[in-house]
Design an enzyme around this catalytic site. Structure first.
Site, PDB file in Angstrom:
ATOM      1  CG  HIS A   1      -0.185  -0.037   2.513  1.00  0.00           C
ATOM      2  ND1 HIS A   1       0.474   1.054   3.054  1.00  0.00           N
ATOM      3  CD2 HIS A   1       0.029  -1.071   3.376  1.00  0.00           C
ATOM      4  CE1 HIS A   1       1.046   0.721   4.176  1.00  0.00           C
ATOM      5  NE2 HIS A   1       0.804  -0.561   4.407  1.00  0.00           N
TER       6      HIS A   1
ATOM      7  CG  ASP B   1       5.742  -4.294   5.815  1.00  0.00           C
ATOM      8  OD1 ASP B   1       4.972  -5.256   6.011  1.00  0.00           O
ATOM      9  OD2 ASP B   1       6.058  -3.477   6.715  1.00  0.00           O
TER      10      ASP B   1
END
Length: 391
Positions: free
Chosen positions: A46, A290
């Site tokens: 994101h 991540d």
């Protein structure tokens, strides 16, 4: 680019379609002309967000992070993601075409607001409505975004309970090498515990504070004076190790990155044998976190210790050599929020940049699970799976 976006907004508001011939030019990094691109998998973290977590002594612990709120995309993050969508249009427009169809393009995210919003921002830049898809109000069209609940997701965030993974992770954590590194970082843990008011006992605890500071910094907030001695440099090693530790060996990668890799391999095999459904499918966009990017690249032995930034992304381009008829995969990577950064091509170890599919399957057999659910069953019937950390 700022003024270009202003022009886009003005034209869109006027109800006119936007046709940019540059979006269809042949992009840098595209397969050579003796190869035909068949399928792409695009994987993103994101975009830039506000803090999703805090620590007891955080001066911003009671902030509302107006206007975004906690753990949400910032306006800067949204703008950059839109430009990432323009980059994808420039890179893949010649291949994917300008007419959106759910048979051609599939989007999946984790069940979190910021990943769903990331997909929408990217799609707005990637899929401006063309000709008959323009509906007369905005130069934008809705694109379906699919997601799984966090507690059942084992594709992108991999939070579905997997007892054997945690048992394997415990073995690694107690290994001499990791214990040595924990001991080396021990003074940092003690100092940060005193300064932050948070009990810092391992690499992941350091990462939690690091990513909070990273988000506050990205939001434009001045960081506390103490951070000058610790962030990012002194906290960097522990933060990098926190990502490496979770996929430290093939066994751990098999549980974390192996499921997504298996899904992509199945897609590639289906293209090669003509059974991909729907047969028009050309692209998948996956938006995660991540660890989503770290896990898939680690499974392929392509991850080098670093901090995965916001909007970190990787592209898997599956094509066919028109001379040999051989199918293969190329991997490209960017650890940058900059939508204009050129992706860096990676080479899978013991293969070439264009890695033949059969060779890739052979090389990754140790990290692709046969039956993830079965392999996740614990060797220890008394073992309790620890609660997952917030995404």
């Amino acid at each position: 680019m700022f003024w270009q976006l202003i022009a886009v907004a003005i034209v869109a508001a006027s109800g006119q379609r936007i046709d940019n011939p540059q979006w269809n030019r042949r992009p840098t990094g595209d397969p050579p002309r003796n190869r035909e691109l068949k399928l792409i998998h695009i994987i993103y973290r994101h975009g830039i967000r506000t803090p999703a977590d805090t620590y007891p002594n955080d001066p911003y612990a009671n902030s509302e992070f107006y206007p975004s709120g906690w753990g949400q995309l910032t306006n800067d993050g949204k703008r950059k993601l839109f430009e990432h969508g323009l980059f994808l249009r420039n890179r893949y427009g010649h291949f994917i075409g300008t007419h959106y169809s759910p048979d051609i393009y599939y989007v999946q995210t984790t069940g979190v607001d910021r990943t769903k919003m990331t997909a929408q921002c990217i799609n707005a830049g990637f899929w401006a409505p063309n000709n008959d898809q323009y509906w007369g109000i905005l130069n934008w069209q809705p694109i379906p975004v699919n997601s799984e609940p966090l507690d059942t997701d084992n594709l992108l965030l991999v939070r579905r309970p997997c007892p054997q993974y945690h048992l394997e992770l415990e073995k690694v954590e107690h290994s001499p090498e990791i214990q040595r590194q924990l001991q080396e970082e021990g003074p940092l843990f003690t100092e940060l515990s005193r300064i932050t008011g948070k009990n810092i006992k391992n690499f992941e605890d350091v990462q939690d504070v690091y990513t909070t500071l990273m988000a506050e910094e990205a939001f434009g907030l001045p960081l506390p004076d103490w951070t000058r001695q610790y962030y990012p440099h002194r906290m960097l090693k522990s933060t990098e190790l926190s990502f490496v530790l979770n996929v430290y060996n093939d066994r751990l990668s098999r549980f974390k990155g192996g499921v997504l890799l298996k899904k992509m391999i199945e897609d590639w095999k289906s293209v090669a044998d003509g059974t991909l459904k729907p047969k028009q499918r050309k692209a998948f966009l996956y938006i995660g976190h991540d660890t989503t990017v770290v896990n898939i690249l680690s499974a392929l032995k392509l991850w080098h210790p670093q901090v995965p930034g916001f909007a970190i992304n990787t592209f898997f381009e599956f094509s066919q050599d028109l001379n040999t008829k051989e199918y293969g995969v190329e991997v490209f990577f960017r650890n940058s929020t900059d939508p204009h950064a050129v992706p860096y091509q990676l080479t899978i170890p013991n293969c070439e940049k264009f890695c033949p599919l059969d060779r890739l399957i052979q090389l990754t057999s140790s990290v692709v699970p046969d039956d993830w659910e079965e392999e996740c069953k614990s060797d220890d019937p008394n073992f309790t799976v620890p609660p997952p950390r917030p995404p």
